[in-house]
Design a protein around this motif. Structure first.
Motif: not given
Length: 200
Positions: A171-173, A176-178, A186-189
């Motif tokens: 989560v820290y790294n 969120f790309d809406a 989704r979450a992206r690095h």
């Protein structure tokens, strides 16, 4: 002898089958031992080493998770059973309705209270926490609650917190790309393209 001729029972005489605290302790201990030996409150999995495919594993599932007690003291306080009894009644009712009930409880021991208790007692926090968990397990068993004893994590166990740390790092790294996945997001690095344009 007629009933009128019987001598009245002495005030000091006790009935032959008086329900005393000692009798209650023996009866409750007997049932708690039986529940443990028969695995009455274990919730089988559909597959794997804890499977019971012919039994209740195929039934409708219900998961109940009690608030983890915080073993930064020697034992439970009255507020713990207050909540646990309510979920225990609910879980037992659902089990009687035919559901495969997993009623779990663990131990949450990170933070300053555990450290302060260790400082007060002059022992390492791991030692005080593990000793307190042993005592709390004993107390919970005496309450006769229907927790599955096989599913009782402690947040101080390496096998537990290695995964919470792994999730935190994910989560820290991430960001969120809406707009990803057609607007579903989704979450992206943080190293992926587009991270530099993130807002907020």
């Amino acid at each position: 002898m007629s009933t009128t001729e019987q001598s009245p029972q002495s005030v000091t005489d006790q009935p032959a089958h008086r329900y005393t605290a000692a009798l209650a302790a023996r009866v409750e201990q007997q049932w708690q031992d039986r529940w443990e030996s028969e695995g009455t409150f274990v919730a089988p999995n559909p597959a794997g080493p804890w499977a019971d495919p012919e039994g209740v594993a195929g039934r409708e599932k219900l998961y109940i998770l009690d608030m983890f007690p915080y073993p930064s003291g020697k034992g439970l306080h009255v507020g713990h059973p207050l909540g646990y009894i309510a979920t225990d009644v609910y879980g037992r009712f659902q089990r009687m309705q035919g559901r495969n009930v997993l009623h779990a409880l663990g131990y949450d021991a990170f933070g300053l209270p555990a450290e302060q208790y260790a400082v007060r007692t002059g022992q390492h926090p791991r030692k005080t926490t593990e000793d307190n968990i042993v005592n709390m397990r004993r107390q919970l068993r005496r309450l006769g609650l229907a927790h599955d004893p096989r599913r009782s994590p402690a947040t101080t166990d390496v096998d537990f917190y290695r995964w919470t740390q792994w999730v935190f790092l994910k989560v820290y790294n991430s960001w969120f790309d809406a707009e990803a996945d057609g607007g579903r997001g989704r979450a992206r690095h943080v190293d992926e393209p587009g991270a530099s344009v993130r807002v907020g």
